[in-house]
Design a protein around this motif. Structure first.
Motif: not given
Length: 178
Positions: A110-111, A113-115, A117-118, A121, A140
């Motif tokens: 998930p980390l 995936q969050e990178k 997404l960040g 955006q 994500a």
């Protein structure tokens, strides 16, 4: 020949290990189409990406377009055939300084995936095409885009699975060339 005079978008795994030997065998791929646009996959390496640039390919990374020395000094968003294109290099690509060892993780955490997404955006609404090798990385982001569809259509070009696929949701298309 199939590309004729059109761009070729390649979402990684051009090689198996990204070694110098393999890279020499596939360097002429950089001559395919009017432009050869590439993001690395988990089987590619920092070495193979740099050599593709030297052969004329456009290699995109999350930090920008790669130069001949392997540095991401160019823009993150590149205008290619009237499309605004960004690419996200594979977090598990092989490294020359690690003797091209396999760094692959079966499922990006998930980390990662969050990178992604960040990174994505601030590009939404400015980019038409996003190239990324691993489809799981964008999950994500797809959920966020499902809740708030982009006003400007967005296409993700992915790979990794070796299975062609097409997914659509409002404002977003995901194309996996296989």
């Amino acid at each position: 020949r199939l590309a004729d005079d059109s761009p070729v978008f390649f979402t990684g795994d051009l090689t198996d290990r990204g070694s110098p030997f393999e890279t020499r065998l596939v360097q002429r791929a950089a001559q395919a189409g009017s432009k050869f646009i590439f993001v690395s996959g988990n089987h590619d390496s920092d070495f193979s990406s740099r050599e593709l640039v030297r052969e004329g390919a456009i290699v995109l990374t999350r930090d920008g377009r790669m130069d001949r020395d392997g540095n991401p000094t160019g823009p993150v968003i590149n205008k290619i055939e009237n499309l605004h294109v960004a690419g996200y290099d594979d977090p598990y690509e092989r490294r020359m300084d690690e003797s091209y060892a396999d760094r692959y993780q079966p499922v990006p955490d998930p980390l990662e995936q969050e990178k992604f997404l960040g990174w994505l955006q601030p590009l939404i609404g400015k980019v038409d095409v996003v190239m990324v090798h691993e489809p799981v990385l964008i999950e994500a982001a797809l959920q966020v885009l499902s809740d708030a569809p982009p006003s400007r259509p967005l296409v993700f070009l992915v790979g990794h699975t070796h299975k062609p696929d097409l997914q659509q949701q409002p404002g977003v298309t995901v194309i996996n060339g296989g």
